[in-house]
Design a protein around this motif. Sequence first.
Motif, PDB file in Angstrom:
ATOM      1  N   LYS A  94       0.801   5.499   0.043  1.00 33.73           N
ATOM      2  CA  LYS A  94      -0.434   6.767  -0.523  1.00 33.73           C
ATOM      3  C   LYS A  94      -0.052   7.526  -1.498  1.00 33.73           C
ATOM      4  N   GLU A 145     -14.226  10.643  15.110  1.00 38.64           N
ATOM      5  CA  GLU A 145     -12.845   9.846  15.656  1.00 38.64           C
ATOM      6  C   GLU A 145     -12.878   8.817  16.986  1.00 38.64           C
ATOM      7  N   VAL A 154       0.932  -1.190   0.048  1.00 34.88           N
ATOM      8  CA  VAL A 154      -0.167  -0.100  -0.030  1.00 34.88           C
ATOM      9  C   VAL A 154       0.803   1.173  -0.067  1.00 34.88           C
ATOM     10  N   GLN A 171       1.596  -0.905   4.332  1.00 40.57           N
ATOM     11  CA  GLN A 171       1.572  -2.367   4.975  1.00 40.57           C
ATOM     12  C   GLN A 171       1.490  -3.078   3.397  1.00 40.57           C
ATOM     13  N   THR A 217      -6.151  -0.780   3.894  1.00 40.49           N
ATOM     14  CA  THR A 217      -6.399   0.146   4.205  1.00 40.49           C
ATOM     15  C   THR A 217      -5.149   0.854   4.850  1.00 40.49           C
ATOM     16  N   GLU A 218      -3.853   0.430   5.200  1.00 39.39           N
ATOM     17  CA  GLU A 218      -2.852   1.079   5.987  1.00 39.39           C
ATOM     18  C   GLU A 218      -1.476   2.297   5.151  1.00 39.39           C
ATOM     19  N   ASP A 219      -0.978   3.346   5.093  1.00 43.09           N
ATOM     20  CA  ASP A 219       0.114   3.573   3.875  1.00 43.09           C
ATOM     21  C   ASP A 219       1.201   1.972   4.913  1.00 43.09           C
ATOM     22  N   ARG A 262     -15.371   4.762   3.379  1.00 39.56           N
ATOM     23  CA  ARG A 262     -14.624   4.691   3.798  1.00 39.56           C
ATOM     24  C   ARG A 262     -14.888   6.258   5.037  1.00 39.56           C
ATOM     25  N   PRO A 284      -3.944   3.145  -0.679  1.00 42.36           N
ATOM     26  CA  PRO A 284      -4.833   2.886   0.844  1.00 42.36           C
ATOM     27  C   PRO A 284      -6.385   2.577  -0.162  1.00 42.36           C
TER      28      PRO A 284
END
Length: 363
Positions: free
Chosen positions: A50, A361, A48, A112, A108-110, A236, A91
Amino acid sequence: MFVDSVELTVSSGKGGAGAVSFRREKFIPKGGPDGGDGGKGGDVYFVVDKNTHTLSHFKGKKVLKAENGKPGEGRKKHGKNGRPLVLIVPPGTEVRDAETGELLLDLTEDGQKVKFLEGGKGGLGNWHFRSASNQKPTYAQPGLPGKTRKIRLELKLIADVGLVGFPNAGKSTLISVVSNARPEIANYEFTTLTPKLGVVSIDEYKSFVMADIPGIIGGASEGKGLGLRFLKHIERTKSLLFMIDLASYREPFKQYEILKKELKKFSERLSKREFAIALTKVDAFDEAEANEKIEKFIKDIGLEPGGENRYGLDERYRYFIQETEHLEKSKPYFVFPISSVSNINIRPLMFALYDLVKIGEKS
């Protein structure tokens, strides 16, 4: 070119075959077996990044394969391992089985990195099969085959605030004013054919990501207009900003009702996200007419105008802000009249959206 869904056939590499070889050197006429092992086939990885925003680099590609392992050689030389196949995705990319639709990976995670397919194991060379009863084995293992999978990559943008509204509601203009994004802007429907991301900087240390989602029309959840292709990009986002066009031929409350209905039909979970409302193009009317429209809309959604003006809103126009001590998710965090062209309430909107993101959040 924005590409949000591609189908690929990906394969890991085949393992290299083990070697059948016998030691032959001067003064050693009966050297034993020395065939080396084959190299391992290349694995398939997803990484992944970004800095990648679309799947366009896969456009036109149907089959992608890792390198096969090299065969072993004499003198117990191990074959070289095959190079892995590394697939770079943005992502928010989902990897699904192309035939069943089963979700295989959710990326989803930079940064990853996930191994998706294991390369085939290399075969053993003939020196492994020597024994007292078989001093000249003429057999070596073939390498094991790699694995193949037909997959579909689907991109769902990740943003802190998703702009939701009918075409031509002012979403592209807003994002161009508050962020570094430069979407195409024109006075016709469906100017935005692809989602755009922009970073909204509050100060040196505070920022959030805003997504300009293509316009929704009634029936989008059934695939009308741009339909589900872009509704899924809102899934998302952490919070939503409904953009209601005061200058539209549709009544503001009617716009709001349709947007809420489409979102709920598409995703029950999405319809329960924290949200706020921006009433756009307030500068298209004189103050009295604008305030009449604003007040009517706020009352139509079951609220009363007012609240502590903690964001420095333009006092000429009515507004609604929830009390921070008694926040209700079923109500908008705020209703602000704005004009991106005349810069009315744009800075207050940025600060309020930042707070909305922080509230989302925590919940």
